[in-house]
Enzyme design. Structure first.
Site, PDB file in Angstrom:
ATOM      1  CB  SER A 298      38.702  53.272   8.706  1.00 44.88           C
ATOM      2  OG  SER A 298      38.415  52.771   7.423  1.00 44.88           O
TER       3      SER A 298
ATOM      4  CE1 TYR B 224      30.038  53.024   7.948  1.00 37.99           C
ATOM      5  CE2 TYR B 224      30.962  50.864   7.459  1.00 37.99           C
ATOM      6  CZ  TYR B 224      30.823  51.943   8.313  1.00 37.99           C
ATOM      7  OH  TYR B 224      31.472  51.946   9.527  1.00 37.99           O
TER       8      TYR B 224
ATOM      9  CE  LYS C 223      33.394  54.786   8.275  1.00 37.79           C
ATOM     10  NZ  LYS C 223      33.755  55.909   9.177  1.00 37.79           N
TER      11      LYS C 223
END
Length: 252
Positions: free
Chosen positions: A136, A150, A154
């Site tokens: 992660s 992004y 995650k």
């Protein structure tokens, strides 16, 4: 019998550091390596010919993820764990300037590829009481200017790790934040993406490099390897930074 582990994004950076530790004594695992570029994977296969099978391709396509599971079973006969490391950072841009097609491409790599692979892997992981480590990021919990695609991917990964742990009691699952590492991603942040980031955040990444604040990928990589081999119930389903007190035993 040697463990069989799949590692995605294995041609460089954190993925390569993880692969090398798994392949080397005393672990000497059998490893399926997956990445977009072949050169790094072939180097591992040449060095560890009896332990490595590899697959090149774009993880945004279902077939690559499905074929990685099939390759592990056909070559090594079982599957003990997966480290989902592959991810892309682009696009970095404000939501008001979002290219929706680019957001969808990022999600195909960073999130939907995990689900495709898991769907094929779960029956085999149930047999071995296997373990899954999702790589992660701190961006899952802390906003960075322009990192909406992004960071949200995650955050979704963290939730997926918890969901897998809840749904599959025989499979260990964890989402691991590896911190800020000295990898190609940091080069891109310093040299390529400065204009899309806030000046203060860009300066932070420049200082991390100049002041020695970046971790070698081998350090969080060691934690990921120990988790995929020996992850236990105390951290099952959690999302943790590699330096978290709960992971102290996995950093040894």
């Amino acid at each position: 019998m040697a463990p069989v582990i799949i590692v995605t994004g294995a041609s460089r950076g954190l993925g390569a550091a993880i692969a090398r530790q798994l392949l080397s004594p005393p672990i000497a695992a059998n490893v399926v390596l997956v990445a977009r570029t072949e050169s790094g994977l072939k180097s591992f296969a040449d060095e560890f010919p009896n332990q490595v099978a590899y697959l090149t391709g774009d993880l945004s396509t279902d077939k690559v993820n499905e074929d990685a599971i099939k390759l592990a079973i056909s070559r090594f006969g079982k599957l003990d764990g997966i480290i989902f490391n592959a991810a892309i950072l682009d696009p970095i841009a404000k939501i008001s300037k979002a290219d929706i097609a680019e957001w969808k491409k990022l999600y195909d790599v960073n999130f939907f590829s995990l689900i495709v692979a898991l769907k094929g892997a779960i029956p085999y992981l149930q047999e071995t009481k296997g373990k899954v480590v999702f790589i992660s990021s701190g961006a899952a919990h802390h906003y960075f200017y322009g990192w909406g695609a992004y960071g949200s991917s995650k955050a979704a990964t963290d939730h997926l790790a918890a969901t897998l742990a809840a749904e599959e009691p025989d499979i260990f699952s964890i989402s691991l934040d590896p911190g800020v590492m000295d990898t190609d991603m940091q080069i891109d942040l310093r040299d390529k993406h400065g204009s899309e980031m806030s000046p203060s955040e860009h300066e932070r990444f420049l200082k991390l490099k100049s002041e020695g604040g970046l971790s070698p990928p081998e350090v969080p990589g060691n934690v990921a390897v120990n988790l995929v081999l020996n992850g236990g119930p105390a951290v099952n389903g959690k999302a943790l930074r590699f330096t978290a007190p709960e992971l102290a035993d996995y950093a040894k």
